[in-house]
Design a protein around this motif. Structure first.
Motif, PDB file in Angstrom:
ATOM      1  N   MET A   1       0.841  -1.166   0.000  1.00  0.00           N
ATOM      2  CA  MET A   1       0.000   0.000   0.000  1.00  0.00           C
ATOM      3  C   MET A   1       0.888   1.231   0.000  1.00  0.00           C
ATOM      4  N   GLY A  34       7.458  -4.312   7.740  1.00  0.00           N
ATOM      5  CA  GLY A  34       6.537  -3.992   6.655  1.00  0.00           C
ATOM      6  C   GLY A  34       6.874  -2.748   5.868  1.00  0.00           C
ATOM      7  N   TRP A  56       4.288   0.515   1.979  1.00  0.00           N
ATOM      8  CA  TRP A  56       4.223  -0.452   3.075  1.00  0.00           C
ATOM      9  C   TRP A  56       3.723  -1.796   2.568  1.00  0.00           C
ATOM     10  N   GLU A  57       4.107  -2.835   3.241  1.00  0.00           N
ATOM     11  CA  GLU A  57       3.635  -4.186   2.925  1.00  0.00           C
ATOM     12  C   GLU A  57       2.108  -4.247   3.031  1.00  0.00           C
ATOM     13  N   SER A  58       1.556  -3.533   4.007  1.00  0.00           N
ATOM     14  CA  SER A  58       0.104  -3.535   4.215  1.00  0.00           C
ATOM     15  C   SER A  58      -0.298  -2.313   5.037  1.00  0.00           C
ATOM     16  N   LYS A  59      -1.583  -2.001   5.009  1.00  0.00           N
ATOM     17  CA  LYS A  59      -2.103  -0.917   5.847  1.00  0.00           C
ATOM     18  C   LYS A  59      -1.909  -1.257   7.320  1.00  0.00           C
ATOM     19  N   ARG A  62       1.586  -0.361   8.395  1.00  0.00           N
ATOM     20  CA  ARG A  62       1.744   1.083   8.557  1.00  0.00           C
ATOM     21  C   ARG A  62       1.048   1.573   9.808  1.00  0.00           C
ATOM     22  N   GLU A  91      -4.519   6.862   1.348  1.00  0.00           N
ATOM     23  CA  GLU A  91      -3.882   5.562   1.431  1.00  0.00           C
ATOM     24  C   GLU A  91      -4.396   4.738   0.258  1.00  0.00           C
ATOM     25  N   GLU A  93      -4.081   1.151  -2.252  1.00  0.00           N
ATOM     26  CA  GLU A  93      -3.631  -0.227  -2.426  1.00  0.00           C
ATOM     27  C   GLU A  93      -2.515  -0.267  -3.467  1.00  0.00           C
TER      28      GLU A  93
END
Length: 103
Positions: A1, A34, A56-59, A62, A91, A93
């Motif tokens: 993301m 992440g 980031w790897e994912s929300k 973060r 934010e 994806e």
């Protein structure tokens, strides 16, 4: 993301001054699980506007970092408050559609 925000520099404050603080904070933040890198862009034709993108790897990764932001990062951010206005763009994806040139 991708976490994307715009930075508007106040008169008399340069992109280089902000970038120095941004790099110091980013170097700490990038140690978080992440974290996938950050980029800071100048707006063409407007040296007082910057675009920052943190990947980031994912929300969730973060958000976890944000919930336990290191004291030193908080200090760096606080030092910048008199000199900048920061607006969250949003934010996003990871891309679902990508078109790249051949080769």
């Amino acid at each position: 993301m991708h976490y994307i925000f715009e930075v508007n520099l106040k008169p008399g404050y340069s992109a280089e001054q902000y970038a120095d603080a941004w790099i110091r904070a980013s170097e700490i933040i990038q140690r978080a699980p992440g974290a996938r890198g950050t980029r800071l862009h100048r707006k063409i034709g407007d040296p007082s506007r910057l675009l920052a993108i943190a990947t980031w790897e994912s929300k969730a990764a973060r958000d976890a970092m944000e919930s336990r932001l290191p004291d030193r990062v908080q200090e760096i951010i606080a030092e910048q408050i008199p000199f900048v206005e920061i607006s969250l763009i949003g934010e996003f994806e990871a891309p679902e559609w990508t078109v790249l040139p051949p080769g």
